[in-house]
Motif scaffolding. Structure first.
Motif, short mmCIF file in Angstrom:
data_model
loop_
_atom_site.label_atom_id
_atom_site.label_comp_id
_atom_site.label_asym_id
_atom_site.label_seq_id
_atom_site.Cartn_x
_atom_site.Cartn_y
_atom_site.Cartn_z
N LEU A 23 148.54 -13.90 95.76
CA LEU A 23 147.82 -12.64 95.91
C LEU A 23 146.33 -12.80 95.62
O LEU A 23 145.49 -12.21 96.30
N LEU A 24 145.99 -13.60 94.63
CA LEU A 24 144.58 -13.85 94.34
C LEU A 24 143.88 -14.57 95.49
O LEU A 24 142.72 -14.28 95.80
N ALA A 25 144.58 -15.51 96.12
CA ALA A 25 143.97 -16.27 97.21
C ALA A 25 143.56 -15.38 98.36
O ALA A 25 142.58 -15.66 99.06
N ASP A 26 144.32 -14.30 98.58
CA ASP A 26 144.05 -13.43 99.72
C ASP A 26 143.24 -12.19 99.37
O ASP A 26 142.85 -11.43 100.25
N ALA A 27 142.98 -11.97 98.08
CA ALA A 27 142.27 -10.77 97.65
C ALA A 27 140.76 -10.96 97.74
O ALA A 27 140.24 -12.07 97.72
N THR A 28 140.06 -9.84 97.83
CA THR A 28 138.61 -9.86 97.71
C THR A 28 138.24 -9.56 96.26
O THR A 28 139.06 -9.13 95.47
N GLY A 29 136.98 -9.82 95.93
CA GLY A 29 136.50 -9.54 94.59
C GLY A 29 136.03 -10.80 93.89
O GLY A 29 135.86 -11.85 94.50
N ASP A 30 135.85 -10.68 92.57
CA ASP A 30 135.23 -11.76 91.80
C ASP A 30 136.25 -12.70 91.17
O ASP A 30 135.89 -13.54 90.35
N GLY A 31 137.53 -12.55 91.50
CA GLY A 31 138.56 -13.43 90.98
C GLY A 31 139.20 -12.97 89.68
O GLY A 31 140.13 -13.61 89.19
N ARG A 32 138.74 -11.85 89.12
CA ARG A 32 139.31 -11.36 87.85
C ARG A 32 140.59 -10.57 88.08
O ARG A 32 140.74 -9.87 89.09
N VAL A 33 141.48 -10.67 87.10
CA VAL A 33 142.69 -9.84 87.04
C VAL A 33 142.50 -8.81 85.94
O VAL A 33 142.17 -9.16 84.80
N LEU A 34 142.72 -7.55 86.26
CA LEU A 34 142.72 -6.49 85.26
C LEU A 34 144.16 -6.25 84.82
O LEU A 34 145.01 -5.88 85.63
N ILE A 35 144.44 -6.49 83.55
CA ILE A 35 145.77 -6.32 83.00
C ILE A 35 145.87 -4.91 82.42
O ILE A 35 145.08 -4.52 81.56
N LEU A 36 146.86 -4.15 82.90
CA LEU A 36 147.00 -2.75 82.52
C LEU A 36 148.41 -2.49 81.97
O LEU A 36 149.33 -2.21 82.72
N PRO A 37 148.57 -2.57 80.64
CA PRO A 37 149.87 -2.28 80.03
C PRO A 37 150.10 -0.78 79.81
O PRO A 37 150.89 -0.38 78.94
N THR A 38 149.44 0.06 80.60
CA THR A 38 149.43 1.51 80.40
C THR A 38 150.83 2.10 80.25
O THR A 38 151.05 3.01 79.44
N ALA A 39 151.79 1.62 81.03
CA ALA A 39 153.13 2.21 81.01
C ALA A 39 153.81 2.09 79.66
O ALA A 39 154.75 2.83 79.36
N SER A 40 153.33 1.18 78.82
CA SER A 40 153.96 0.96 77.51
C SER A 40 153.24 1.71 76.39
O SER A 40 153.62 1.57 75.22
N ALA A 41 152.22 2.50 76.71
CA ALA A 41 151.38 3.09 75.66
C ALA A 41 152.17 4.00 74.73
O ALA A 41 151.86 4.10 73.53
N LYS A 42 153.20 4.68 75.24
CA LYS A 42 154.01 5.57 74.39
C LYS A 42 154.76 4.81 73.31
O LYS A 42 155.19 5.40 72.32
N GLU A 43 154.92 3.51 73.49
CA GLU A 43 155.68 2.71 72.54
C GLU A 43 154.83 2.22 71.38
O GLU A 43 155.33 1.53 70.48
N GLY A 44 153.53 2.53 71.41
CA GLY A 44 152.66 2.17 70.30
C GLY A 44 151.78 0.98 70.59
O GLY A 44 151.99 0.22 71.53
N ASP A 45 150.77 0.82 69.73
CA ASP A 45 149.77 -0.22 69.95
C ASP A 45 150.37 -1.63 69.86
O ASP A 45 149.91 -2.54 70.55
#
Length: 239
Positions: A23-45
């Motif tokens: 997926l990175l090879a075919d994506a545009t952008g600067d090569g960074r991955v944004l990691i978003l654990p948002t779905a787990s926020a209710k379970e605590g820090d």
């Protein structure tokens, strides 16, 4: 055209490295991955930070730049410094947790709007578990105590008339009868897109390749089509 990596489970595990690289090879952008654990926020820090650390370690091992975006609330999803991160990134990666909570946190927020714009220029979307189950018109609330009481909540509506089933080969081991309930929830004419654990469907919303240890299963008009790892198939998911 934007690409999707939809994982049934096993985010940040070694088996998924080839999916990430593709997926990175075919994506545009600067090569960074944004990691978003948002779905787990209710379970605590502790849980949230644990997923973030796992993602950083995974991509660090692969030599891929990555950072955690700490979106835990709708207020966070409107913070300009978080929204700005999407503009040049190559991948947005949503890990597991509660799909309905994830959808409610992101819907109609500046962050999600910017992400949709970035997808048009070639940002790749990777989702695992909740990061997959949130993408239809409906998303399951994994905290619901019974199937019929608030189990289905509004999803993000990236795909219309599509219901997603991550963890498909393990669901009934978690909650007996859950897979039959999900199938029975799908209206005639809609599509159920089910993904086994440690398995990914990688594609553009129409053409897909199956990676990982098991399969992807598509239910439509009362019939199943099964696709094993290593195969490709066409399944147009309306957007």
């Amino acid at each position: 055209m934007s690409a999707y990596g939809l994982l049934g489970s096993g985010e940040f595990e070694p088996w998924s490295a080839d999916v990430d690289r593709q997926l990175l090879a075919d994506a545009t952008g600067d090569g960074r991955v944004l990691i978003l654990p948002t779905a787990s926020a209710k379970e605590g820090d502790r849980v949230f930070d644990g997923w973030g650390s796992m993602g950083l370690q995974h991509f660090g091992t692969l030599g891929i730049p990555a950072e955690v975006v700490p979106i835990k609330t709708r207020e966070d999803a409107g913070r300009p410094e978080f929204v700005a991160k999407v503009a040049e990134a190559s991948v947005a990666y949503f890990s597991g947790g509660n799909p309905a909570f994830l959808a409610a946190t992101l819907t109609d927020t500046p962050f999600w709007s910017e992400l949709l714009r970035a997808k048009e220029r070639g940002l790749a979307y990777i989702g695992c578990s909740a990061g997959v189950a949130c993408l239809g018109d409906k998303a399951p609330d994994s905290d619901a105590e019974r199937f019929h009481d608030g189990f289905w909540e509004p999803g993000l509506g990236v795909f219309h008339g599509v219901w997603f089933g991550p963890h498909w080969d393990a669901l009934d081991g978690y909650v007996p009868g859950l897979s039959d309930f999900i199938v029975s929830s799908v209206p005639h004419g809609d599509t159920l897109f089910a993904i086994d654990e440690r398995t990914a469907a990688v594609g553009d919303g129409s053409d897909w390749t199956v990676s990982g240890v098991a399969g992807v299963h598509v239910y439509r008009h009362g019939e199943w089509a099964h696709h094993a790892s290593g195969t490709t198939f066409t399944c147009d998911l309306p957007r």
